[in-house]
Design a protein around this motif. Structure first.
Motif, PDB file in Angstrom:
ATOM      1  N   LYS A   1      16.770  54.417 -19.962  1.00  0.00           N
ATOM      2  CA  LYS A   1      17.025  55.536 -20.870  1.00  0.00           C
ATOM      3  C   LYS A   1      16.371  56.801 -20.338  1.00  0.00           C
ATOM      4  CE  LYS A   1      17.516  52.667 -24.891  1.00  0.00           C
ATOM      5  NZ  LYS A   1      17.287  52.494 -26.284  1.00  0.00           N
TER       6      LYS A   1
ATOM      7  N   THR B   1      21.667  56.412 -21.512  1.00  0.00           N
ATOM      8  CA  THR B   1      21.251  55.196 -20.822  1.00  0.00           C
ATOM      9  C   THR B   1      22.101  55.095 -19.573  1.00  0.00           C
ATOM     10  OG1 THR B   1      20.766  54.135 -22.940  1.00  0.00           O
ATOM     11  CG2 THR B   1      20.980  52.697 -21.024  1.00  0.00           C
ATOM     12  N   ASP B   2      21.446  54.925 -18.392  1.00  0.00           N
ATOM     13  CA  ASP B   2      22.210  54.837 -17.150  1.00  0.00           C
ATOM     14  C   ASP B   2      22.788  53.428 -16.969  1.00  0.00           C
ATOM     15  OD1 ASP B   2      20.203  53.213 -16.055  1.00  0.00           O
ATOM     16  OD2 ASP B   2      19.350  54.814 -14.822  1.00  0.00           O
ATOM     17  N   ALA B   3      23.514  53.224 -15.885  1.00  0.00           N
ATOM     18  CA  ALA B   3      24.203  51.954 -15.639  1.00  0.00           C
ATOM     19  C   ALA B   3      23.239  50.778 -15.528  1.00  0.00           C
ATOM     20  CB  ALA B   3      25.051  52.057 -14.375  1.00  0.00           C
ATOM     21  N   SER B   4      21.978  51.054 -15.153  1.00  0.00           N
ATOM     22  CA  SER B   4      21.001  49.966 -15.026  1.00  0.00           C
ATOM     23  C   SER B   4      20.250  49.701 -16.330  1.00  0.00           C
ATOM     24  CB  SER B   4      19.998  50.286 -13.909  1.00  0.00           C
ATOM     25  OG  SER B   4      19.180  51.375 -14.295  1.00  0.00           O
TER      26      SER B   4
ATOM     27  N   TYR C   1      12.716  61.519 -17.853  1.00  0.00           N
ATOM     28  CA  TYR C   1      12.602  60.070 -17.963  1.00  0.00           C
ATOM     29  C   TYR C   1      11.390  59.642 -18.790  1.00  0.00           C
ATOM     30  CZ  TYR C   1      16.317  59.656 -14.558  1.00  0.00           C
ATOM     31  OH  TYR C   1      17.535  59.714 -13.934  1.00  0.00           O
TER      32      TYR C   1
ATOM     33  N   PHE D   1      16.636  66.080 -16.072  1.00  0.00           N
ATOM     34  CA  PHE D   1      16.500  64.717 -16.585  1.00  0.00           C
ATOM     35  C   PHE D   1      15.034  64.465 -16.896  1.00  0.00           C
ATOM     36  CE2 PHE D   1      20.441  62.566 -14.494  1.00  0.00           C
ATOM     37  CZ  PHE D   1      21.248  63.587 -14.954  1.00  0.00           C
TER      38      PHE D   1
ATOM     39  N   THR E   1      18.450  64.327 -21.293  1.00  0.00           N
ATOM     40  CA  THR E   1      18.860  65.500 -20.530  1.00  0.00           C
ATOM     41  C   THR E   1      18.475  66.721 -21.354  1.00  0.00           C
ATOM     42  OG1 THR E   1      21.085  65.501 -21.487  1.00  0.00           O
ATOM     43  CG2 THR E   1      20.797  64.352 -19.374  1.00  0.00           C
TER      44      THR E   1
END
Length: 169
Positions: free
Chosen positions: A101, A95-98, A130, A128, A104
């Protein structure tokens, strides 16, 4: 082996090369049932099979087999691009900072028949994906999924860079 009357329920035109890799089966929600399967091939491609666990018929179990990356000669038929995948891809969910999800998919290339080959530009790739965590993945149109990744879309990570050595990646 199947009988002479077997027919594939799902035809994937991008699958043109042998698949020596073991698949990596992903269980997104921890229920012990496969939700997706990743695998690589000898053309330097990475695929994801989307599994529909609610399918009422065997023929509907696999929603789609999606080409997610063209990183070898399937992208450009040159000796430099003769990348092949022999090993199972590693898959991890993040999960990125924003809060978004993504998965990889890590895959290293190599040419086992010619391990001393210096012409082919071998690499370790991390793509990646998504689409995997999308709640609507099984109902989404293929045209709404992310584009196929090529080597030209990727960024090279210079591990000899002073910045990377000082700050990490």
């Amino acid at each position: 082996s199947g009988s002479s009357t077997d027919t594939g329920a799902l035809q994937v035109t991008d699958m043109k090369y042998s698949v020596p890799t073991a698949p990596n089966v992903v269980d997104l929600n921890g229920d012990g049932i496969a939700d997706a399967i990743y695998f690589g091939d000898l053309g330097g491609q990475i695929f994801r099979a989307d599994i529909n666990n609610f399918a009422s018929a065997k023929a509907d179990l696999v929603k789609r087999v999606r080409l997610i990356a063209k990183l070898g000669e399937s992208q450009s038929a040159t000796t430099t691009n003769q990348r092949r995948f022999y090993e199972k891809p590693a898959v991890a969910l993040f999960t990125d900072a924003s809060g978004k999800k993504f998965a990889t998919v890590a895959q290293g290339s190599g040419y086992r028949s010619r391990p001393l080959n210096t012409v082919t530009d071998e690499n370790f790739f991390v793509v990646f994906d998504y689409d995997l965590p999308r709640a609507d993945l099984l109902t989404a149109a293929t045209s709404s999924l992310q584009d196929v990744v090529t080597k030209d879309n990727l960024v090279a990570l210079d591990l000899n860079s002073t910045t990377v050595q000082t700050n990490g990646v």
